[in-house]
Write a protein that holds these residues in place. Structure first.
Motif, short mmCIF file in Angstrom:
data_model
loop_
_atom_site.label_atom_id
_atom_site.label_comp_id
_atom_site.label_asym_id
_atom_site.label_seq_id
_atom_site.Cartn_x
_atom_site.Cartn_y
_atom_site.Cartn_z
N SER A 231 0.81 -1.22 0.00
CA SER A 231 0.00 0.00 0.00
C SER A 231 0.84 1.27 0.00
N ASN A 232 2.13 1.13 0.29
CA ASN A 232 3.01 2.30 0.35
C ASN A 232 4.34 1.95 -0.32
N PRO A 233 4.35 1.77 -1.63
CA PRO A 233 5.56 1.33 -2.32
C PRO A 233 6.69 2.35 -2.23
N THR A 234 7.88 1.86 -1.94
CA THR A 234 9.06 2.71 -1.88
C THR A 234 10.18 2.05 -2.67
N SER A 235 11.16 2.83 -3.04
CA SER A 235 12.27 2.30 -3.81
C SER A 235 13.59 2.58 -3.09
N THR A 236 14.45 1.58 -3.09
CA THR A 236 15.79 1.74 -2.55
C THR A 236 16.73 2.01 -3.72
N LYS A 237 17.38 3.14 -3.72
CA LYS A 237 18.28 3.50 -4.82
C LYS A 237 19.62 2.78 -4.68
N VAL A 238 20.13 2.29 -5.79
CA VAL A 238 21.44 1.65 -5.84
C VAL A 238 22.34 2.54 -6.69
N TYR A 239 23.36 3.12 -6.05
CA TYR A 239 24.23 4.09 -6.73
C TYR A 239 25.52 3.43 -7.21
N PRO A 240 26.18 4.03 -8.21
CA PRO A 240 27.45 3.47 -8.71
C PRO A 240 28.54 3.49 -7.65
N SER A 241 29.41 2.52 -7.73
CA SER A 241 30.59 2.53 -6.87
C SER A 241 31.49 3.70 -7.24
N PRO A 242 32.12 4.34 -6.25
CA PRO A 242 33.05 5.43 -6.58
C PRO A 242 34.39 4.95 -7.14
N LYS A 243 34.66 3.66 -7.02
CA LYS A 243 35.94 3.15 -7.51
C LYS A 243 35.94 3.17 -9.04
N ARG A 244 36.96 3.79 -9.60
CA ARG A 244 36.99 4.01 -11.04
C ARG A 244 37.46 2.79 -11.82
N SER A 245 38.16 1.86 -11.17
CA SER A 245 38.77 0.76 -11.90
C SER A 245 38.20 -0.60 -11.53
N SER A 246 37.12 -0.64 -10.76
CA SER A 246 36.60 -1.93 -10.33
C SER A 246 35.99 -2.69 -11.51
N ARG A 247 36.29 -3.98 -11.55
CA ARG A 247 35.70 -4.84 -12.60
C ARG A 247 34.32 -5.32 -12.17
N TYR A 248 34.19 -5.58 -10.87
CA TYR A 248 32.92 -6.02 -10.32
C TYR A 248 32.57 -5.17 -9.10
N ASP A 249 31.31 -4.77 -9.01
CA ASP A 249 30.80 -4.10 -7.82
C ASP A 249 29.74 -5.00 -7.21
N VAL A 250 29.97 -5.45 -5.98
CA VAL A 250 29.10 -6.41 -5.33
C VAL A 250 28.26 -5.70 -4.27
N TYR A 251 26.97 -5.60 -4.50
CA TYR A 251 26.03 -4.96 -3.58
C TYR A 251 25.32 -6.06 -2.80
N THR A 252 25.29 -5.92 -1.48
CA THR A 252 24.66 -6.93 -0.63
C THR A 252 23.66 -6.28 0.30
N CYS A 253 22.46 -6.83 0.35
CA CYS A 253 21.45 -6.39 1.32
C CYS A 253 21.32 -7.48 2.37
N ARG A 254 21.76 -7.17 3.58
CA ARG A 254 21.72 -8.15 4.67
C ARG A 254 20.79 -7.65 5.76
N GLU A 255 19.86 -8.49 6.15
CA GLU A 255 18.97 -8.18 7.25
C GLU A 255 19.23 -9.16 8.39
N VAL A 256 18.45 -9.09 9.44
CA VAL A 256 18.72 -9.89 10.64
C VAL A 256 18.83 -11.37 10.33
N GLU A 257 17.93 -11.86 9.49
CA GLU A 257 17.89 -13.29 9.21
C GLU A 257 18.93 -13.73 8.19
N GLY A 258 19.61 -12.81 7.56
CA GLY A 258 20.64 -13.16 6.59
C GLY A 258 20.56 -12.30 5.35
N ILE A 259 21.27 -12.69 4.29
CA ILE A 259 21.31 -11.94 3.04
C ILE A 259 19.96 -12.06 2.33
#
Length: 379
Positions: free
Chosen positions: A322-350
């Motif tokens: 009833s109240n949809p929200t969005s979590t923004k995912v921004y670019p990594s500041p590292k200029r030379s990274s080949r992979y950027d790994v984003y992880t959302c971890r809550e109490v029960e785990g990833i």
């Protein structure tokens, strides 16, 4: 001896604000501080904005560490950055705001010419280094990206709908688990799924196996050495081993065999800890806890060039229809990274993992062979 005493006296006079030399030094110092800030303010604020990953208006230790390395302070340690926080965090809120950041970086730039050979040379540099320059690494090009998406539930699209990936630019999102299963003919029995491939544990295995295909940690005196493979390709990680010499990296890191190997390592370590009457590893935080190098892995992203690891907190209400929200995912500041790994971890785990591919070889490989596993795109 007499020479050391003379140097000490000169240094004391230089830094004594009540001495004639100290007053002249302060005058020159303040003038140069204004000069540096006038010349580089826009550039420094652009760096601040890029490292302010969550757009909070503040920087944490990780971000400040990255900025100082980018400005060529290559001998900066995590301990030094924490000490800088204590000095420049004027309101003691545990973060560095924009004004505090400018003061800190300008002070640092006033010492950045590398010409000193003695302590007194370093002291007199405050009167000679009048125009330090900024040196940056190569700017990452703006390009189309591909992101591998992993989620604890099989209905991967559900959580993905609560994310806003538009800040990343043009991104094709593909189902990471489907690609792994397809690439390695990844079939499992019900017993195997119940034993090691349950929803939460498999997320821990993905993070552990992926990062360790890229990074190794070795003790180095009283600290750690991070060994990073910048040539590790996604194709090699999904390969069964026949492409090792051509593609580099830890071949087969995302295959069923690699997962089973990680499970065996986990079981062996749990048994060892139990026999030694020590605390168990458990089924969460495998990346940091499995090999016992907890502190080293917790700080790993500070020291890596070709891999960035970013923790993302979902905004409140993301699962409220009833109240949809969005979590923004921004670019990594590292200029030379080949992979950027984003992880959302809550109490029960990833809850989910997103691996953003920045290298053309990885992007083209996934697009050509697995583009039909697309979950969505940003344009």
């Amino acid at each position: 001896d007499g020479q050391e005493e003379e140097l000490c006296m000169a240094a004391v006079e230089l830094y004594d604000p009540n001495s004639a030399m100290g007053k002249r030094s302060n005058m020159f110092e303040n003038a140069r501080r204004r000069q540096i800030l006038d010349k580089h303010r826009t550039e420094l604020l652009n760096v601040f904005d890029r490292y302010d990953w969550d757009r909070s208006g503040d920087l944490q230790v990780k971000e400040v560490f990255g900025i100082l390395h980018e400005l060529q302070f290559n001998d900066v340690s995590e301990e030094l950055v924490k000490a800088l926080f204590q000095q420049y965090d004027s309101d003691n809120d545990g973060s560095i705001g924009q004004d505090e950041y400018l003061e800190m970086v300008v002070d640092a730039l006033m010492t950045l010419d590398g010409s000193e050979v003695t302590f007194i040379d370093s002291a007199f540099k405050f009167m000679t280094n009048t125009n330090p320059s900024l040196t940056h690494t190569v700017e990452r090009k703006v390009q189309r990206r591909v992101a591998l998406y992993f989620e604890e539930s099989d209905g991967a699209e559900n959580m993905l709908k609560s994310l806003d990936l538009s800040p990343l630019g043009e991104v094709d999102v593909v189902n990471g688990f489907e690609i792994m299963c397809k690439a390695g003919d990844f079939k499992m029995s019900r017993k195997e799924r119940d034993e090691f491939f349950n929803d939460q544990f498999r997320m821990e295995l993905v993070l552990n196996c992926f990062v360790k295909a890229f990074v190794a940690i070795e003790p180095y005196g009283n600290t750690f050495k991070y060994l990073e493979d910048g040539n590790a390709s996604l194709q090699s990680m999904l390969s069964d081993g026949g492409l090792t010499s051509m593609l580099g990296g830890k071949t087969g890191a995302l295959t069923k065999e690699a997962f089973l190997g990680a499970v065996k390592e986990w079981k062996d370590r749990e048994k060892h800890l139990k026999d030694a009457c020590r605390e168990a590893v458990g089924t969460t935080e495998l990346l940091t806890r499995l090999d016992g190098n907890v502190k080293a892995w917790e700080s790993a992203s500070l020291h890596l060039t070709y891999l960035d690891m970013i923790e993302v907190d979902m905004v409140p209400g993301y699962n409220d229809i009833s109240n949809p929200t969005s979590t923004k995912v921004y670019p990594s500041p590292k200029r030379s990274s080949r992979y950027d790994v984003y992880t959302c971890r809550e109490v029960e785990g990833i809850r989910w993992i997103i691996v953003v591919l920045n290298d053309d070889a990885d992007i083209n490989y996934i697009t050509e062979h697995y583009g039909h596993h697309n979950l969505g795109s940003t344009r």
